[in-house]
Design a protein around this motif. Structure first.
Motif, PDB file in Angstrom:
ATOM      1  N   TYR A  36      54.161 -89.807  -5.574  1.00 62.63           N
ATOM      2  CA  TYR A  36      53.142 -90.235  -4.148  1.00 62.63           C
ATOM      3  C   TYR A  36      51.673 -90.501  -5.146  1.00 62.63           C
ATOM      4  O   TYR A  36      51.652 -89.840  -6.101  1.00 62.63           O
ATOM      5  CB  TYR A  36      53.055 -89.196  -3.366  1.00 62.63           C
ATOM      6  N   VAL A  37      51.106 -91.347  -4.472  1.00 59.95           N
ATOM      7  CA  VAL A  37      49.745 -91.604  -4.873  1.00 59.95           C
ATOM      8  C   VAL A  37      48.701 -91.176  -3.909  1.00 59.95           C
ATOM      9  O   VAL A  37      49.011 -91.411  -2.784  1.00 59.95           O
ATOM     10  CB  VAL A  37      49.369 -92.824  -5.602  1.00 59.95           C
ATOM     11  N   GLN A  38      47.446 -90.630  -4.335  1.00 53.58           N
ATOM     12  CA  GLN A  38      46.493 -90.354  -3.336  1.00 53.58           C
ATOM     13  C   GLN A  38      44.961 -90.881  -3.731  1.00 53.58           C
ATOM     14  O   GLN A  38      44.559 -90.420  -4.878  1.00 53.58           O
ATOM     15  CB  GLN A  38      46.478 -88.686  -3.192  1.00 53.58           C
ATOM     16  N   TYR A  39      44.666 -91.767  -2.975  1.00 57.93           N
ATOM     17  CA  TYR A  39      43.411 -92.321  -3.541  1.00 57.93           C
ATOM     18  C   TYR A  39      42.092 -91.293  -2.924  1.00 57.93           C
ATOM     19  O   TYR A  39      42.622 -90.746  -1.858  1.00 57.93           O
ATOM     20  CB  TYR A  39      43.092 -93.689  -2.809  1.00 57.93           C
ATOM     21  N   PRO A  40      40.973 -91.148  -3.307  1.00 58.57           N
ATOM     22  CA  PRO A  40      40.060 -90.509  -2.933  1.00 58.57           C
ATOM     23  C   PRO A  40      39.860 -90.495  -1.360  1.00 58.57           C
ATOM     24  O   PRO A  40      39.623 -91.260  -0.556  1.00 58.57           O
ATOM     25  CB  PRO A  40      38.905 -90.947  -3.498  1.00 58.57           C
ATOM     26  N   ASN A  41      39.820 -89.222  -0.547  1.00 58.09           N
ATOM     27  CA  ASN A  41      39.707 -89.110   0.658  1.00 58.09           C
ATOM     28  C   ASN A  41      40.723 -89.770   1.657  1.00 58.09           C
ATOM     29  O   ASN A  41      40.264 -90.051   2.794  1.00 58.09           O
ATOM     30  CB  ASN A  41      38.127 -89.597   1.083  1.00 58.09           C
ATOM     31  N   GLN A  42      41.735 -89.891   0.781  1.00 58.46           N
ATOM     32  CA  GLN A  42      42.583 -90.730   1.955  1.00 58.46           C
ATOM     33  C   GLN A  42      44.021 -89.649   1.704  1.00 58.46           C
ATOM     34  O   GLN A  42      44.066 -88.736   1.160  1.00 58.46           O
ATOM     35  CB  GLN A  42      43.300 -91.841   1.190  1.00 58.46           C
ATOM     36  N   GLY A  43      45.052 -89.938   2.553  1.00 55.45           N
ATOM     37  CA  GLY A  43      46.289 -89.367   2.382  1.00 55.45           C
ATOM     38  C   GLY A  43      47.112 -89.869   1.315  1.00 55.45           C
ATOM     39  O   GLY A  43      46.988 -90.536   0.509  1.00 55.45           O
ATOM     40  N   LEU A  44      48.492 -89.747   1.515  1.00 55.04           N
ATOM     41  CA  LEU A  44      49.358 -89.791   0.267  1.00 55.04           C
ATOM     42  C   LEU A  44      50.187 -91.022   0.845  1.00 55.04           C
ATOM     43  O   LEU A  44      50.603 -91.405   1.815  1.00 55.04           O
ATOM     44  CB  LEU A  44      50.460 -88.626   0.297  1.00 55.04           C
TER      45      LEU A  44
END
Lengths: 109, 114
Positions: A36-44
């Motif tokens: 999974y990837v998570q960008y800043p202040n976001q969900g997965l």
């Protein structure tokens, strides 16, 4: 109990260079594995998953991962890093879904 | 489809207060789960449910209660909040049909306990 270990809490690469994020798993049964990837202040967001159909799995945004049972590994790669790849990446094993501690990828211009 | 929704987005509590974090999904998924995310710790599973009326504990269940009265909703209750519960909470859901499918995550609730 199933678990994953991500080697390196922070990886830094130059733009255009190879991205390699390492993940080793522990499982008493054939595992299902995810990145999974998570960008800043976001969900997965799911990048890719391995469910025993093929050992080389292709995902979104040019990422791929190879399942190696002999090495209990599921490393994530991308041939050429882009600035937009900067994010936190999580390896996970299921079921239930258990995550590694994550690897923060920085891309240097 | 709205997917997985969580409310509130942000919450500040005082030690000892109680509250419920709401999670809902409109995909008719049987499986729902709650995670907390802390710096350097990744996401840790709190509780999960494989259907209405069925719940089970994850890695870090202490201090949290859950119930699943409907397929759509899976609220997480903090009965007496503690500073150690300051975290970002994510709800997720997936279908149990047709093999192991991806989990869909909500946008998260950022909780601060003073």
């Amino acid at each position: 109990a199933q678990s994953v270990t991500q080697l390196g809490s922070h990886v830094s690469v130059s733009e255009g260079a190879l991205v390699l994020l390492r993940c080793n798993y522990s499982s008493s049964v054939p595992p299902y594995l995810f990145w999974y990837v998570q960008y800043p202040n976001q969900g997965l967001q799911l990048l890719l998953k391995y469910t025993s159909a093929a050992t080389l799995v292709k995902g979104i945004n040019g990422f791929e991962a190879e399942f190696k049972k002999s090495e209990t590994s599921f490393h994530l790669t991308k041939p050429s890093a882009h600035m937009s790849d900067a994010a936190e990446y999580f390896c996970a094993v299921s079921d239930p879904l258990v995550f590694g501690k994550g690897t923060r990828l920085s891309v240097i211009a | 489809n709205a997917g997985v929704t969580q409310t509130p987005k942000f919450q500040v509590l005082k030690t000892g207060q109680s509250m419920t974090l709401q999670c809902a999904q409109d995909m008719n998924h049987e499986y729902m789960s709650w995670y907390r995310q802390d710096p350097g710790m990744g996401l840790r599973l709190i509780h999960y449910s494989v259907g209405a009326g069925i719940t089970d504990q994850g890695e870090v269940p202490n201090g949290y209660n859950v119930s699943r009265s409907t397929t759509e909703d899976f609220p997480l209750r903090l009965l007496s909040a503690a500073p150690s519960q300051t975290s970002v909470y994510f709800c997720a859901s997936r279908s149990l049909a047709g093999g192991l499918d991806e989990q869909f995550f909500g946008p998260g609730t950022r909780l601060t306990v003073l």
